[in-house]
Design a protein around this motif. Sequence first.
Motif, PDB file in Angstrom:
ATOM      1  N   ILE A   1      -6.798  -6.318   1.897  1.00 59.71           N
ATOM      2  CA  ILE A   1      -5.312  -5.925   2.142  1.00 59.71           C
ATOM      3  C   ILE A   1      -4.707  -6.626   1.108  1.00 59.71           C
ATOM      4  O   ILE A   1      -3.157  -6.574   0.569  1.00 59.71           O
ATOM      5  CB  ILE A   1      -4.808  -6.215   3.204  1.00 59.71           C
ATOM      6  CG1 ILE A   1      -5.506  -5.316   4.277  1.00 59.71           C
ATOM      7  CG2 ILE A   1      -2.994  -5.319   3.819  1.00 59.71           C
ATOM      8  CD1 ILE A   1      -5.543  -4.818   5.855  1.00 59.71           C
TER       9      ILE A   1
ATOM     10  N   GLN B   1     -11.514  -3.807   3.697  1.00 56.33           N
ATOM     11  CA  GLN B   1      -9.588  -3.582   3.432  1.00 56.33           C
ATOM     12  C   GLN B   1      -9.408  -3.750   2.420  1.00 56.33           C
ATOM     13  O   GLN B   1      -8.093  -2.870   1.874  1.00 56.33           O
ATOM     14  CB  GLN B   1      -9.146  -3.506   4.407  1.00 56.33           C
ATOM     15  CG  GLN B   1      -9.792  -2.140   5.716  1.00 56.33           C
ATOM     16  CD  GLN B   1      -9.965  -0.816   5.107  1.00 56.33           C
ATOM     17  OE1 GLN B   1      -9.381  -0.170   4.820  1.00 56.33           O
ATOM     18  NE2 GLN B   1     -11.266  -0.535   5.497  1.00 56.33           N
TER      19      GLN B   1
ATOM     20  N   ARG C   1      -8.153  -1.734  -4.718  1.00 52.40           N
ATOM     21  CA  ARG C   1      -7.445  -3.016  -4.266  1.00 52.40           C
ATOM     22  C   ARG C   1      -8.787  -4.478  -4.528  1.00 52.40           C
ATOM     23  O   ARG C   1      -8.824  -5.277  -4.177  1.00 52.40           O
ATOM     24  CB  ARG C   1      -7.165  -3.703  -2.476  1.00 52.40           C
ATOM     25  CG  ARG C   1      -5.821  -2.435  -2.523  1.00 52.40           C
ATOM     26  CD  ARG C   1      -5.039  -2.541  -1.196  1.00 52.40           C
ATOM     27  NE  ARG C   1      -5.734  -2.307   0.271  1.00 52.40           N
ATOM     28  CZ  ARG C   1      -6.363  -1.130   0.364  1.00 52.40           C
ATOM     29  NH1 ARG C   1      -4.938  -0.307   0.223  1.00 52.40           N
ATOM     30  NH2 ARG C   1      -6.635  -0.861   1.266  1.00 52.40           N
ATOM     31  N   ARG C   2     -10.071  -3.841  -4.179  1.00 56.79           N
ATOM     32  CA  ARG C   2     -11.584  -4.551  -4.482  1.00 56.79           C
ATOM     33  C   ARG C   2     -11.955  -4.693  -5.063  1.00 56.79           C
ATOM     34  O   ARG C   2     -12.078  -5.862  -5.807  1.00 56.79           O
ATOM     35  CB  ARG C   2     -12.274  -3.888  -3.526  1.00 56.79           C
ATOM     36  CG  ARG C   2     -12.432  -3.414  -2.058  1.00 56.79           C
ATOM     37  CD  ARG C   2     -13.211  -2.206  -1.513  1.00 56.79           C
ATOM     38  NE  ARG C   2     -13.177  -2.485   0.100  1.00 56.79           N
ATOM     39  CZ  ARG C   2     -14.382  -1.270   0.663  1.00 56.79           C
ATOM     40  NH1 ARG C   2     -14.949  -0.194  -0.042  1.00 56.79           N
ATOM     41  NH2 ARG C   2     -14.203  -0.964   1.885  1.00 56.79           N
TER      42      ARG C   2
ATOM     43  N   TYR D   1       1.940  -2.360   5.407  1.00 54.27           N
ATOM     44  CA  TYR D   1       0.838  -1.466   5.776  1.00 54.27           C
ATOM     45  C   TYR D   1       0.503  -1.101   7.084  1.00 54.27           C
ATOM     46  O   TYR D   1       1.461  -1.855   8.271  1.00 54.27           O
ATOM     47  CB  TYR D   1      -0.180  -2.497   5.328  1.00 54.27           C
ATOM     48  CG  TYR D   1      -1.941  -3.041   6.128  1.00 54.27           C
ATOM     49  CD1 TYR D   1      -2.923  -2.018   5.397  1.00 54.27           C
ATOM     50  CD2 TYR D   1      -2.081  -2.552   6.787  1.00 54.27           C
ATOM     51  CE1 TYR D   1      -4.026  -1.322   5.653  1.00 54.27           C
ATOM     52  CE2 TYR D   1      -3.945  -3.178   7.677  1.00 54.27           C
ATOM     53  CZ  TYR D   1      -4.404  -1.471   6.711  1.00 54.27           C
ATOM     54  OH  TYR D   1      -5.906  -1.895   6.291  1.00 54.27           O
TER      55      TYR D   1
ATOM     56  N   VAL E   1       1.185  -0.918   0.251  1.00 58.21           N
ATOM     57  CA  VAL E   1      -0.143  -0.142   0.445  1.00 58.21           C
ATOM     58  C   VAL E   1       0.804   1.580   0.113  1.00 58.21           C
ATOM     59  O   VAL E   1       0.390   1.977   0.045  1.00 58.21           O
ATOM     60  CB  VAL E   1      -1.190   0.364   0.736  1.00 58.21           C
ATOM     61  CG1 VAL E   1      -2.022  -0.895   0.466  1.00 58.21           C
ATOM     62  CG2 VAL E   1      -0.097   0.085   2.500  1.00 58.21           C
TER      63      VAL E   1
ATOM     64  N   VAL F   1      -8.015   1.713  -1.431  1.00 59.73           N
ATOM     65  CA  VAL F   1      -9.139   0.471  -1.343  1.00 59.73           C
ATOM     66  C   VAL F   1      -9.706  -0.160  -2.665  1.00 59.73           C
ATOM     67  O   VAL F   1     -10.281  -1.608  -3.055  1.00 59.73           O
ATOM     68  CB  VAL F   1      -9.269   0.307   0.178  1.00 59.73           C
ATOM     69  CG1 VAL F   1     -10.674   1.882  -0.322  1.00 59.73           C
ATOM     70  CG2 VAL F   1     -10.141  -0.340   0.669  1.00 59.73           C
TER      71      VAL F   1
END
Length: 502
Positions: free
Chosen positions: A466, A464, A283-284, A429, A272, A280
Amino acid sequence: MMRFTALFVTALLGTASVSQAQTGTLTVATAQDPQNWDPIDTFLIAWGTVAHNIYDGLIIRTPDLKLQPGLATKWTYLNGGKTLRFTLRKGVKFHNGEPFNANAVKFSFDRLLGAEGKKGPQQANYTSIKQVKVVDPYTVDFILAQSDPVLLTKLAGYGAMIVPPRYIKEKGAAYFDTHPVGTGPFQFVSYKNGESIRLQAFPGYWGGKPKVANLTFRFIEEPATRVAELQSGRVDIATAIPVAQAATVKGNSKLSLQAVPSPTVQALRFNVSHSLTKDVRVRRALNHAVDRDAIIKSILQGYASPIASLQSSKSYGYDPNLKPYPYDPAKAKALLAEAGVKPGTPIGIDFIGTDAVFREVAQAVAGFFQAAGLKPELKTYETNTFYSDIIPKNKTSNAYQMGWGGWTFDFDNTAYLLYHSKQFWNPDYSNKTLDAMLDKQHTMSDQKQRLVILRDIARFTHEQAIDIPLYNQQDLWGVSKRVQGFQAPSDSLLHLRTVSVK
């Protein structure tokens, strides 16, 4: 107060006569050379596969994941759980003839929790131990700074192995790195970096003499070579059989294939600190872009299960109601557009070059990312460089391979080390809310309440995005039929004392 007492567990420790005849050499091929045999200097499963035959802990975990007495015959919580007292096994010696006693236990943990241990990745696992006090030559007290619900399991593996004080003081830490001495069933003979480590039976082992006279571990990174050596008879047991060659091993009349559910999960973690994967929504989007089921079916031939967090279904903290991001290419594109990501934007993917299976997985993921409109760039690394330098020193690209062996079967030991701010495996992170949840459950004794928080942590990391949890793998072991008494373990920690060869 919790109290454990037991005699030898015959299934693990056996009652083999010291005069029992020993024959032959057992040869095991593993994919990775840890390059350091000091218990406090590594966090690699490959270390545990070998070194649990050299060292003992106070506690032993059996292949069926039960905790049993090791160098300690019993343990008791005192002072409202603030003190953990161990009664030690008498008459045990290290391979160099040095006696095992309370001073050896104190030395081992003072070293682990001190300046020497701070240099490696193991210390973070044992911060609940404030100090170790010698009560008498065969009794030690662990004074706890806080409760740790996974401490007993941790004491059965990796950094908690007991080491010889006099030997290390005389030879030095650097020498010990490549010339290990423990109390285990096999003692060190020789080590060739990147090639092999040779062990021989320790006749004075407290649990009974091993059934084979010699034990050799060969380090063979290339999977096809491991299989070829197994087929030729130059290797008796081979770890990490690639799924592409599972049928070949099964079809060989001289071999058997053992497939066992593993704690190991494979994921792509996001760095990140890079502008692209800092968002985010990106990332999603990338989670929605990947078809996990297709990867499991086509590349892994069904020897894996999809996961929503970085833990297997056997892990304490697993939430059966938490589902992976559904494969939705349209939603992936929409989220990328919402985040202002232009078509053709580069995205880096790092992985271990010799991991043939994950190479295919990475290539498949690159194809999914490309279909979402990005320009994937694959980059490979040598195994030890990747895990000792690239990841902990934050040199990774946007996404990188993370194979995590959750050997404690407790999500705390995974989540704390991977998600808490500034941990060895988490250089980039940081989230105060997540840190607070991790800290809260990390010292709780109420297991039901802790389970609730662990599941909250899994949901938080999922929301999130991650990482992209890809799959929980099955470990495939190739075994020659000349090998007797071997059962592949779920945690990759080999205990080979009772294994023999025809």
